[in-house]
Scaffold this motif. Structure first.
Motif, PDB file in Angstrom:
ATOM      1  N   VAL A 151      83.270  53.369  25.138  1.00 23.67           N
ATOM      2  CA  VAL A 151      84.462  54.206  24.966  1.00 23.67           C
ATOM      3  C   VAL A 151      85.589  53.389  24.358  1.00 23.67           C
ATOM      4  O   VAL A 151      86.294  53.835  23.439  1.00 23.67           O
ATOM      5  CB  VAL A 151      84.890  54.813  26.319  1.00 23.67           C
ATOM      6  N   ALA A 152      85.790  52.169  24.854  1.00 18.75           N
ATOM      7  CA  ALA A 152      86.852  51.312  24.317  1.00 18.75           C
ATOM      8  C   ALA A 152      86.581  50.958  22.854  1.00 18.75           C
ATOM      9  O   ALA A 152      87.493  50.962  22.026  1.00 18.75           O
ATOM     10  CB  ALA A 152      86.980  50.047  25.156  1.00 18.75           C
ATOM     11  N   LEU A 153      85.321  50.651  22.528  1.00 19.17           N
ATOM     12  CA  LEU A 153      84.986  50.328  21.143  1.00 19.17           C
ATOM     13  C   LEU A 153      85.162  51.540  20.233  1.00 19.17           C
ATOM     14  O   LEU A 153      85.628  51.405  19.087  1.00 19.17           O
ATOM     15  CB  LEU A 153      83.552  49.808  21.061  1.00 19.17           C
ATOM     16  N   SER A 154      84.790  52.722  20.725  1.00 17.47           N
ATOM     17  CA  SER A 154      85.003  53.937  19.937  1.00 17.47           C
ATOM     18  C   SER A 154      86.491  54.175  19.711  1.00 17.47           C
ATOM     19  O   SER A 154      86.909  54.573  18.616  1.00 17.47           O
ATOM     20  CB  SER A 154      84.375  55.147  20.651  1.00 17.47           C
ATOM     21  N   VAL A 278      95.592  47.269  21.999  1.00 18.88           N
ATOM     22  CA  VAL A 278      95.221  47.564  23.387  1.00 18.88           C
ATOM     23  C   VAL A 278      93.741  47.919  23.479  1.00 18.88           C
ATOM     24  O   VAL A 278      93.040  47.483  24.400  1.00 18.88           O
ATOM     25  CB  VAL A 278      96.098  48.700  23.937  1.00 18.88           C
ATOM     26  N   ALA A 279      93.233  48.717  22.523  1.00 20.75           N
ATOM     27  CA  ALA A 279      91.817  49.095  22.539  1.00 20.75           C
ATOM     28  C   ALA A 279      90.921  47.871  22.418  1.00 20.75           C
ATOM     29  O   ALA A 279      89.879  47.773  23.073  1.00 20.75           O
ATOM     30  CB  ALA A 279      91.527  50.082  21.404  1.00 20.75           C
ATOM     31  N   PHE A 280      91.325  46.906  21.585  1.00 20.64           N
ATOM     32  CA  PHE A 280      90.537  45.677  21.437  1.00 20.64           C
ATOM     33  C   PHE A 280      90.513  44.897  22.751  1.00 20.64           C
ATOM     34  O   PHE A 280      89.464  44.396  23.174  1.00 20.64           O
ATOM     35  CB  PHE A 280      91.122  44.816  20.320  1.00 20.64           C
ATOM     36  N   TRP A 284      87.161  44.225  25.490  1.00 22.12           N
ATOM     37  CA  TRP A 284      86.793  42.893  26.001  1.00 22.12           C
ATOM     38  C   TRP A 284      86.965  42.825  27.510  1.00 22.12           C
ATOM     39  O   TRP A 284      86.129  42.276  28.227  1.00 22.12           O
ATOM     40  CB  TRP A 284      87.650  41.842  25.305  1.00 22.12           C
ATOM     41  N   ARG A 285      88.055  43.439  28.010  1.00 22.58           N
ATOM     42  CA  ARG A 285      88.332  43.408  29.437  1.00 22.58           C
ATOM     43  C   ARG A 285      88.845  44.782  29.877  1.00 22.58           C
ATOM     44  O   ARG A 285      90.046  45.018  29.935  1.00 22.58           O
ATOM     45  CB  ARG A 285      89.370  42.329  29.759  1.00 22.58           C
ATOM     46  N   PRO A 286      87.935  45.712  30.179  1.00 25.24           N
ATOM     47  CA  PRO A 286      88.343  47.079  30.531  1.00 25.24           C
ATOM     48  C   PRO A 286      89.172  47.126  31.818  1.00 25.24           C
ATOM     49  O   PRO A 286      89.062  46.245  32.679  1.00 25.24           O
ATOM     50  CB  PRO A 286      87.001  47.805  30.728  1.00 25.24           C
ATOM     51  N   ILE A 287      89.998  48.153  31.921  1.00 25.84           N
ATOM     52  CA  ILE A 287      90.744  48.388  33.162  1.00 25.84           C
ATOM     53  C   ILE A 287      89.754  48.761  34.265  1.00 25.84           C
ATOM     54  O   ILE A 287      88.898  49.612  34.076  1.00 25.84           O
ATOM     55  CB  ILE A 287      91.768  49.528  32.969  1.00 25.84           C
ATOM     56  N   GLU A 288      89.875  48.137  35.415  1.00 25.38           N
ATOM     57  CA  GLU A 288      88.965  48.402  36.523  1.00 25.38           C
ATOM     58  C   GLU A 288      89.696  48.708  37.826  1.00 25.38           C
ATOM     59  O   GLU A 288      89.143  49.365  38.708  1.00 25.38           O
ATOM     60  CB  GLU A 288      88.031  47.204  36.743  1.00 25.38           C
ATOM     61  N   ARG A 289      90.937  48.266  37.961  1.00 25.30           N
ATOM     62  CA  ARG A 289      91.679  48.429  39.211  1.00 25.30           C
ATOM     63  C   ARG A 289      92.971  49.198  38.966  1.00 25.30           C
ATOM     64  O   ARG A 289      93.568  49.112  37.888  1.00 25.30           O
ATOM     65  CB  ARG A 289      92.012  47.064  39.814  1.00 25.30           C
TER      66      ARG A 289
END
Length: 423
Positions: A151-154, A278-280, A284-289
Motif C-alpha cells: 500500500v505504501a509503495l502504491s 512521507v510515502a517513501f 521503509w518504516r510503516p506506521i504501526e503504533r
C-alpha cells in the motif's frame, strides 16, 4: 519456492506500480492544465471576473464528481464480478482517448468551455472504474504480511506521479499548449501496456446470482459495521471537503501570486512532493503504533497547512505550505488504505473500494466545488481557502469526539479483525 520479502520482488506488482505511476503522471498533469485552460478561457475569451471564473473551477470539480457518484454502485460490483485487470485496462484506454481528444482540440485551437467540461466528466467516469479494480487487484498479488508495504509503495507511485505530472505539464504548457496532453497520451499507452502484460490474476468472484444493487448495499453494510474504518473514511471525506484549496490554484497562480502556468505546475506538484517523501518513509518504516491518534493529528495538520497557504503572499512560502499539506494528508491516506485492504474480504474489496473511492471523490471534487462557491460568496479566493482549512481542523476535533475508536486505536491488528460478518 522462495517467499518474497518485498512487494517489489513480485513481477506483477512491479507492472501495476509502473502502470499506476504512468497513469497518475498523465492524468494529474492533464487535469491541472484542463483547469488552467478553463480559467484562462473564462477570463481572456469570455471576459469573466476573477470571482465568476473561480466559480467555474468549482463547477469543474462537480463535473468530475457527478459521473463518479452515478457509476460508483456499478464500478464496485464490476470489480468484484469481472477480471479486475481488464476493467482497469478499459478505464485506462478511456483516459487515453480523453487525453488524445484534448491534444487534438488544443493543437487545432478548437477548445471550448463545453468541450473541456465534457471531457472532464468523461475522466470522472474512467476514474470510477480504475480505482476499485486496481486497488482490489493488489491484494490478489501480494501476501497479506506484505500488504502494508505494498500500500505504501502504491501510494509512492501515486505521489511521485502527482509530483511529476503537474510540474512537467506546467513547463510544457509554457512552451506549447498542446504538449502536456501529447505527453499524457504517450504515458497512458505505457500504462495500458503494463496492465496488459500482467496476465490473468486469480481472484474470488462475488456471487453473480445476487442483484448488483443488493451487492452494493452489502458493501455499505460492511463498512458501517466497522466503526474505525467508517470513521477514517468519513473523516477524510469531510476534512478534505472543507480544505479543498487545490481547485483555486489557477486563481493564485494567475491573479494573486502572478506566476503563470509554470508556477501553477509547481504549486500543484507540491502536495505530491510532500506526500511522496512521507510515502517513501512509510514504505521503509510503516506506521504501526498509535495509528488513530497519528491520523487525527495528520488531518489537523492538513487543515493548518491549508490556512497557511491561503494567508501566504510569498510564492516560496506557498510552495512550502502546499508540501506540508500533502505530507500531512499522506498519513491519513496510508492508514485508511491499509485498514481497508486488510479488513475487507477479497470478494467484497471492489465494492468497499468503490464506496471508499466515492467518499474520496466527494471530498476532492465536491471540495473543489465548495471552494469555488465559497470564493464566489465571500468574494475572495483567499478567504475561501482560509475558511476551508479552519473547517478541516474543526471537523477533526468533532470526529475525535464522535468516533472515540479513532483516538483509542493503537495498532492495525485489533481493527482489522473486528466483525467479519456483514452487519
Amino acid at each position: 519456492m522462495i517467499e518474497p520479502t518485498s512487494p517489489t520482488q513480485i513481477p506483477a506488482f512491479r507492472l501495476i506500480w509502473i502502470s499506476r505511476l504512468c497513469a497518475v503522471v498523465a492524468t494529474t498533469g492533464m487535469v491541472v492544465i484542463l483547469g488552467y485552460q478553463i480559467y484562462d478561457i473564462a477570463r481572456s475569451v469570455h471576459g469573466m471576473s476573477i470571482v465568476d471564473a473561480s466559480f467555474l473551477l468549482g463547477l469543474l470539480g462537480l463535473a468530475q464528481f457527478v459521473p463518479y457518484a452515478l457509476l460508483s454502485p456499478v464500478s464496485g460490483v464490476v470489480a468484484d464480478r469481472f477480471d479486475r485487470r481488464r476493467v482497469a485496462l478499459m478505464a485506462t484506454i478511456l483516459d487515453f482517448a480523453i487525453a488524445l481528444a484534448l491534444a487534438i482540440a488544443t493543437f487545432s485551437d478548437t477548445s471550448s468551455l463545453t468541450l473541456l467540461f465534457a471531457l472532464a466528466a468523461a475522466h470522472g467516469a474512467a476514474r470510477v472504474f480504475l480505482g476499485p479494480s486496481l486497488g482490489a487487484l493488489v491484494p490478489n498479488l501480494v501476501p497479506e504480511r506484505l500488504l502494508p508495504r505494498a500500500v505504501a509503495l502504491s501510494s509512492t507511485a501515486w505521489q511521485f506521479g502527482a509530483l511529476a505530472g503537474p510540474t512537467v505539464a506546467g513547463l510544457l504548457y509554457g512552451g506549447a499548449d498542446w504538449m502536456p496532453y501529447a505527453l499524457s497520451t504517450s504515458l497512458l499507452v505505457v500504462s495500458c501496456t503494463a496492465l496488459f502484460s500482467i496476465g490473468p490474476v486469480p481472484q474470488a468472484l462475488s456471487d453473480r446470482e445476487t442483484h448488483p444493487i443488493r451487492q452494493f448495499i452489502e458493501g455499505y453494510r460492511f463498512l458501517r459495521g466497522h466503526r474505525f474504518l467508517l470513521g477514517c473514511v468519513t473523516l477524510d471525506l469531510f476534512a478534505v471537503l472543507m480544505g479543498g484549496a487545490t481547485a483555486l490554484l489557477p486563481v493564485f497562480a494567475r491573479d494573486i501570486l502572478h506566476v503563470g502556468p509554470e508556477g501553477l505546475g509547481l504549486m500543484r506538484a507540491m502536495p505530491g512532493a510532500g506526500a511522496a517523501v512521507v510515502a517513501f518513509i512509510l514504505s521503509w518504516r510503516p506506521i504501526e503504533r498509535e495509528v488513530g491518534t497519528k491520523m487525527l493529528l495528520g488531518v489537523a495538520a492538513y487543515g493548518a497547512a491549508t490556512v497557511g497557504f491561503g494567508l501566504s503572499t510569498n510564492f516560496f512560502l506557498s510552495l512550502a505550505c502546499l508540501a506540508a499539506l500533502g505530507a500531512a494528508d499522506m498519513i491519513s491516506v496510508f492508514i485508511r488504505s491499509a485498514l481497508q485492504q486488510l479488513s475487507t474480504p477479497d470478494e467484497m474489496r471492489g465494492r468497499v473500494g468503490a464506496i471508499s473511492g466515492l467518499f474520496i471523490s466527494a471530498s476532492n471534487e465536491l471540495g473543489e466545488m465548495q471552494s469555488g462557491v465559497a470564493a464566489a460568496l465571500l468574494h475572495s479566493a483567499v478567504a475561501a481557502v482560509v475558511f476551508g482549512g479552519a473547517g478541516a481542523i474543526v471537523v477533526t476535533l468533532v470526529w475525535a469526539v464522535i468516533f472515540p475508536e479513532l483516538r483509542n486505536a493503537r495498532t492495525f491488528a485489533p481493527q482489522t479483525r473486528e466483525k467479519e460478518q456483514v452487519a
